[in-house]
Design a protein around this motif. Sequence first.
Motif, PDB file in Angstrom:
ATOM      1  N   LYS A   1       0.888  -1.154   0.000  1.00  0.00           N
ATOM      2  CA  LYS A   1       0.000   0.000   0.000  1.00  0.00           C
ATOM      3  C   LYS A   1       0.928   1.206   0.000  1.00  0.00           C
ATOM      4  O   LYS A   1       1.766   1.340   0.885  1.00  0.00           O
TER       5      LYS A   1
ATOM      6  N   TYR B   1       1.289   5.260   0.078  1.00  0.00           N
ATOM      7  CA  TYR B   1       0.669   6.548   0.362  1.00  0.00           C
ATOM      8  C   TYR B   1       1.447   7.640  -0.348  1.00  0.00           C
ATOM      9  O   TYR B   1       2.679   7.628  -0.375  1.00  0.00           O
TER      10      TYR B   1
ATOM     11  N   ASP C   1      -4.198   9.315  -0.258  1.00  0.00           N
ATOM     12  CA  ASP C   1      -4.409   8.458  -1.413  1.00  0.00           C
ATOM     13  C   ASP C   1      -3.664   7.122  -1.355  1.00  0.00           C
ATOM     14  O   ASP C   1      -2.839   6.828  -2.216  1.00  0.00           O
ATOM     15  N   PRO C   2      -3.964   6.278  -0.347  1.00  0.00           N
ATOM     16  CA  PRO C   2      -3.308   4.968  -0.320  1.00  0.00           C
ATOM     17  C   PRO C   2      -3.721   4.137  -1.535  1.00  0.00           C
ATOM     18  O   PRO C   2      -4.906   4.042  -1.860  1.00  0.00           O
ATOM     19  N   THR C   3      -2.739   3.587  -2.221  1.00  0.00           N
ATOM     20  CA  THR C   3      -2.982   2.823  -3.435  1.00  0.00           C
ATOM     21  C   THR C   3      -2.266   1.490  -3.337  1.00  0.00           C
ATOM     22  O   THR C   3      -1.082   1.446  -2.974  1.00  0.00           O
ATOM     23  N   ASN C   4      -2.958   0.408  -3.674  1.00  0.00           N
ATOM     24  CA  ASN C   4      -2.317  -0.899  -3.692  1.00  0.00           C
ATOM     25  C   ASN C   4      -1.436  -1.029  -4.918  1.00  0.00           C
ATOM     26  O   ASN C   4      -1.843  -0.671  -6.023  1.00  0.00           O
ATOM     27  N   VAL C   5      -0.216  -1.542  -4.697  1.00  0.00           N
ATOM     28  CA  VAL C   5       0.766  -1.698  -5.760  1.00  0.00           C
ATOM     29  C   VAL C   5       1.345  -3.094  -5.641  1.00  0.00           C
ATOM     30  O   VAL C   5       1.698  -3.534  -4.544  1.00  0.00           O
TER      31      VAL C   5
ATOM     32  N   TYR D   1       8.717   3.879  -5.733  1.00  0.00           N
ATOM     33  CA  TYR D   1       7.449   3.872  -6.433  1.00  0.00           C
ATOM     34  C   TYR D   1       7.140   5.280  -6.869  1.00  0.00           C
ATOM     35  O   TYR D   1       6.837   6.138  -6.060  1.00  0.00           O
TER      36      TYR D   1
ATOM     37  N   ARG E   1       5.317   8.185  -7.936  1.00  0.00           N
ATOM     38  CA  ARG E   1       3.985   8.783  -7.935  1.00  0.00           C
ATOM     39  C   ARG E   1       4.244  10.279  -8.026  1.00  0.00           C
ATOM     40  O   ARG E   1       4.194  10.990  -7.044  1.00  0.00           O
TER      41      ARG E   1
ATOM     42  N   THR F   1       6.581   9.484  -1.079  1.00  0.00           N
ATOM     43  CA  THR F   1       5.698   8.344  -0.850  1.00  0.00           C
ATOM     44  C   THR F   1       6.100   7.619   0.425  1.00  0.00           C
ATOM     45  O   THR F   1       7.241   7.711   0.879  1.00  0.00           O
TER      46      THR F   1
END
Length: 149
Positions: free
Chosen positions: A105, A107, A116-120, A130, A132, A138
């Motif tokens: 996850k 952030y 905006d936590p996003t699964n990666v 990562y 972003r 992040t």
Amino acid sequence: MTRVCLVEDDDSSLPLDLYGYDTARRALATYDLTEPWDNTVVLDTVSLGAAVSLLNDLNWYLARLTSDAFVQDPSVSRHEWLSRPLAREIRDGNVSPDDPINRLKVYGVENGRLVDPTNVLRGSGGDGDYERSEYDDTVVVRVTQDEFF
């Protein structure tokens, strides 16, 4: 030192709300709380076991005041955090700290807040960056398979 990070829910204001409860205030009395991001509280514990135990002790309050809680243990990674369930699995010996974890996850950090936590899904289990680019920085949290899906 093992660090614990509590991410406030949109409707709360940590640590003020935590200290509003006598039991939570007593549980946190021996810790120095910092706020590295505007919507978080971070504290240091002596071990992964102590961090998981503290989170268990605070569970009632965390369910009402936080959107997430995670742990950073230097024996596992100096750059990535562990979700609460993954930290518990490692503490209990069900997962080795050396096992590659490729579910994350991530952030974004925007205006000093975790957002905006996003699964990666990472291709290998090693550390990585990562991109972003829409965010200043992040924060990477390793998660269990159950949390990812």
